[in-house]
Design a protein around this motif. Sequence first.
Motif, mmCIF file in Angstrom:
data_model
loop_
_atom_site.group_PDB
_atom_site.id
_atom_site.type_symbol
_atom_site.label_atom_id
_atom_site.label_comp_id
_atom_site.label_asym_id
_atom_site.label_seq_id
_atom_site.Cartn_x
_atom_site.Cartn_y
_atom_site.Cartn_z
ATOM 1 N N LEU A 73 1.010 -0.749 0.051
ATOM 2 C CA LEU A 73 -0.105 0.186 0.124
ATOM 3 C C LEU A 73 0.574 1.318 -0.287
ATOM 4 C CD1 LEU A 73 -2.326 1.203 0.045
ATOM 5 C CD2 LEU A 73 -2.973 0.837 2.649
ATOM 6 N N PHE A 74 0.421 2.306 -0.915
ATOM 7 C CA PHE A 74 1.283 3.124 -1.094
ATOM 8 C C PHE A 74 0.850 4.634 -1.266
ATOM 9 C CE2 PHE A 74 3.153 -0.074 -3.583
ATOM 10 C CZ PHE A 74 4.634 -0.308 -3.400
ATOM 11 N N TRP A 75 1.217 5.241 -0.478
ATOM 12 C CA TRP A 75 0.594 7.261 -0.149
ATOM 13 C C TRP A 75 1.194 7.279 -2.174
ATOM 14 C CZ3 TRP A 75 -2.156 8.057 3.399
ATOM 15 C CH2 TRP A 75 -2.058 7.894 4.099
ATOM 16 N N VAL A 76 -0.027 8.171 -2.891
ATOM 17 C CA VAL A 76 0.493 8.929 -3.945
ATOM 18 C C VAL A 76 0.185 10.540 -3.246
ATOM 19 C CG1 VAL A 76 -1.155 9.566 -6.309
ATOM 20 C CG2 VAL A 76 -1.088 7.545 -5.284
ATOM 21 N N THR A 77 1.988 10.591 -3.679
ATOM 22 C CA THR A 77 2.623 11.859 -3.581
ATOM 23 C C THR A 77 3.348 12.290 -4.181
ATOM 24 O OG1 THR A 77 4.429 10.828 -3.302
ATOM 25 C CG2 THR A 77 3.220 10.139 -1.006
ATOM 26 N N GLU A 78 2.916 14.341 -4.446
ATOM 27 C CA GLU A 78 3.717 15.130 -4.947
ATOM 28 C C GLU A 78 3.631 16.178 -4.558
ATOM 29 O OE1 GLU A 78 2.268 16.472 -9.851
ATOM 30 O OE2 GLU A 78 0.673 17.016 -8.087
ATOM 31 N N LEU A 79 4.803 16.813 -4.638
ATOM 32 C CA LEU A 79 5.065 17.673 -4.109
ATOM 33 C C LEU A 79 4.643 19.097 -5.074
ATOM 34 C CD1 LEU A 79 6.548 19.901 -2.434
ATOM 35 C CD2 LEU A 79 8.902 19.336 -3.852
#
Length: 204
Positions: free
Chosen positions: A49-55
């Motif tokens: 399970l992963f966080w979908v992350t973006e700066l």
Amino acid sequence: MALTLIPVNLNDPVEYEELRQQRITCGWDNTVQILSLWQEKQAQGLKSLFWVTELLPDSKSPFPIRAGHISLDAYASPIDYDLANANKTNLTIQTFFILPEYRSRGLGSRAIKLIEGMARSAPYGSSECKYITLNCMSKKYYFDETMGPYVRRFMPICNQQWYEKLGYVAWKEEPRYEHTIIEENEERRDVVYDAVFMRKRLER
């Protein structure tokens, strides 16, 4: 901006609560029982399970935002070997959600592409993985004259069509999603929607 997938630590109380809140926004799979099952599957190496992350370019914070989450699983619930199995010849995207405020940015399709890249290598996938699979509501409801207007209120886009554009192909349909419809006269009606099962063969 670059999108990254960062593993979710469900044993961390802060991350657990943030994921639970995202699942509440999603509308399903948000009970203590479900999240406990996910913790067990993580410990068994069956749920990644992963966080979908973006700066964000206009953000004052140097840290990326957690815009949603996605999983790559070696089990299916209910059990379906054609969807996923412990030897990882088939893996399934079983948990996937982007928060409404971060949609229309292309995050979803980029997250899918990244998860596909993980499917053929350890620890999340296997060199023997042949298919990535998933299931979603059949598009027949989205375009149905009677059901369509109601379905489109809680499903702004046709998920099956969206996955088709990413190369996923349907191979079966069966009843799966339980839902309660509240009629205009406030009467409640329980329905079970058909799910379409889709897969994409991975290139070697």
